[in-house]
Design an enzyme around this catalytic site. Structure first.
Site: not given
Ligand code: G6P
Length: 606
Positions: A2, A27, A74, A99-100, A479, A483, A486, A502, A601
């Protein structure tokens, strides 16, 4: 996540608010709204989807105002709808953005309903605006009502409120979600991120935890957590205003991938002294701390966690200190052991990630010898609350999927390794000399883009993928997998190649591409055996390998050669081709590369 922008001015603030929201788009959000007050009239406009939709709706409505608040949401509580978008309004009098997350929203809602308040949305936020409205009947001012309201709130908030009856002031409160006041001439602003206000001011006051403030066109009054008036420092920002331009690039992510050699150069600038890391790279007290440190505890989330995972290999091998790395959301909710002479290191692009911040605050009560953050945003909460700060100089990162922030974090962690090694009397020149070659090595790896773009075609119809690496390349495989998932929405998992037997071998077939990170190091032969295990089971392998690793392309294996690099910096260099692969797969799939679905973000709620 947000975003908040607010303004109180003589001129109409519509444009300032919409431009501010646009600067916060990176964001991640799913709906947006604005409330504007003019001559005793309060107007609210909301839209699902992009800020451009809101902009069009505001233009169509013709509404305007000299005081206003705006928000990108968001969704956490309640679906993505116009009704759930902020601002929320009570009795057509008070408007609020938040926000929150308010954790005790259910009990508050029950009391407010009994008191006759009607709830329109499914959000936790709406309780705040009705609560403030209710308290407004008992208090002389909106400021006092907000001060009283926050005492009843549990959870996290950065909130901005105004009352149309006195729209020459806005009241703001911060606890757990950042807010920054922007100072203008005869006009003042508020935002959740200074980037939102760079077009209108360079002078900022960062609110601290528990602060409540009253902002008018000409004045700013701040009260601390105990309700006492306080002065907070005015900081002049030197952050680049140019966050909106993609330049010649199709996406921010691609631009940011290509900015990496420069970002690394900027991060190194002035911090190396011959073959040593300069003494003041980490701040005044750092030398003594590095001399005494015996253990490093790294805390981070997401991509930043992966850079910490790489650092564990470096710190233990080159600096001779033990190191644990933990995801912040786990660390903060368990009782962990604090080793003797332990340094706590948080890693964060934004410096505002809720779990990382909470972990730092918890750790400060646990007896760590010092806290340090490796962070990309000056003035952020982690920077302000840590004993030492190493600022990465990646510049504003707009793409939700982190790229240049990650590689500059790795540079910071290499310098930390060299600095601790230095203080422990170990030879660090090998690290520093390798670091110096990094910008050029990164440039060379960017030359692989064309080949990787062609390779990406083979991934577009795949639903699953497996990334393999060993040693410090294992976190790079993690990573790479992050990526790809995402931005292309292809399910991607990473494994330490030695773990294949395994479990993951059961998944191998021709529809499951296997991506292998294979620099020429002492683990190469082991890795080659793992690759053969996959080939024997019909898997198609994509290897990013040192030219001298002797892999050959054939029907079941595509080899992408990477120029030779020193082993210690190989994790940084091998990151680039994996970023490019994800990028081109996402472009082929037509996903929203810079703002992938459901992601944010800066994750400022837990
Ligand atoms: C979000 C972002 C990631 C980032 C993570 C941690 O999930 O989308 O790119 O790695 O948060 O953020 P931080 O700002 O603490 O590095």
């Amino acid at each position: 996540m947000c975003g908040i922008v607010g303004a109180v001015a003589e001129r109409p603030v519509n444009r300032i608010l919409i431009e501010g929201l646009k600067r916060l788009e990176y964001r991640g959000y799913d709906s947006a709204g604005v409330a504007l007050s003019e001559a005793g009239t309060l107007n609210t406009v909301k839209a699902v989807g992009k800020v451009a939709n809101l902009e069009a709706a505001v233009a169509e409505s013709g509404v305007s105002g000299h005081t206003g608040i705006a928000h990108t949401r968001w969704a956490t509580h309640g679906g993505v709808t116009e009704v759930n978008a902020h601002p929320h309004i009570s009795n057509n009098e008070i408007a609020l953005v938040h926000n929150g997350i308010i954790e005790n929203h259910e009990s508050l809602r029950a009391v407010l309903k009994d008191d006759g308040y009607t709830f329109l949305s499914d959000t936790d936020t709406e309780v705040m605006v009705h609560l403030i409205h209710q308290l407004r009947q008992q208090h002389n001012s909106l400021l006092d009502s907000v001060k009283a309201a926050v005492k009843q709130l549990e959870g996290a908030y950065g909130t901005v409120v105004f009352d149309k009856a006195n729209d020459n002031e806005i009241i703001v409160a911060r606890s757990g979600s950042p807010l920054v006041i922007g100072l203008g001439l005869g006009e003042n602003f508020i935002a959740s991120d200074q980037l939102a206000l760079l077009a209108v001011t360079r002078n900022f006051i960062f609110l601290e935890e528990g602060d409540v403030a009253r902002i008018t066109r000409d004045t700013v009054e701040i009260y601390d957590i105990n309700g006492e008036p306080v002065e907070r420092e005015v900081v002049e920002s030197n952050i680049s205003q140019d966050v909106s331009g993609k330049g010649e690039y199709r996406h921010y992510m691609l631009k940011e991938i290509y900015e990496q050699p420069m970002a690394v150069r900027n991060t190194l600038e002035g911090r190396l002294d011959g073959d040593r890391v300069s003494v003041d790279a980490f701040g005044d007290q750092a030398n003594q701390i590095f001399k005494d440190v015996k253990h490093v505890q790294i805390i981070a989330c997401g991509t930043s966690y992966h850079s910490g995972m790489v650092a564990r290999y470096w710190l233990e091998q080159y600096a001779g200190v033990s190191c644990n790395v933990e995801i912040a959301s786990e660390f903060r909710y368990r009782e962990s052991f604090v080793h003797e002479n332990s340094l706590l290191v948080t890693i964060s692009q934004s410096g505002e990630t809720a779990d990382t911040l909470a972990a730092l605050r918890l750790a400060k009560e646990q007896g760590y010898m010092a806290s340090m953050t490796i962070c990309n945003v000056p003035g952020s909460s982690l920077v302000r609350e840590s004993d030492l700060a190493f600022m990465t100089k990646a510049g504003a990162e707009i793409g939700v999927a982190s790229t240049k922030a990650f590689t500059t974090q790795l540079v910071g962690l290499l310098m930390l390794t060299a600095s601790i090694a230095q203080e422990k009397g170990r030879d660090q020149s090998v690290i520093v000399n390798a670091i110096k070659t990094l910008p050029n090595k990164l440039e060379e790896s960017l030359n692989m883009a064309e080949g990787i773009e062609a390779l990406a075609e083979e991934f577009a119809d795949k639903h699953h993928s497996l990334f393999l690496g060993r040693g410090s390349q294992y976190p790079i495989a993690m990573e790479g997998a992050l990526k790809l998932k995402e931005i292309s929405y292809i399910h991607a998992e990473a494994y330490a190649a030695g773990e294949l037997k395994h479990g993951p071998l059961a998944l191998i077939d021709a529809d499951m591409p296997i991506i292998v990170v294979a620099p020429n190091n002492e683990l190469l032969e082991k890795l080659k055996s793992n690759v053969e295990e996959v080939r024997a089971r019909g898997g198609i392998i994509y290897v990013f390998a040192d030219k001298d690793s002797n892999f050959a392309s054939d029907d079941t294996m595509r080899v992408m050669n990477v120029n030779h690099v020193e082993d210690i910096i190989a994790p940084v260099v091998y990151t680039i081709p994996l970023q490019l692969l994800s990028y081109y797969v996402a472009v082929i799939k037509g996903t929203d590369v810079d703002q992938p679905r459901n992601l944010a973000k800066s994750v400022t709620v837990e």
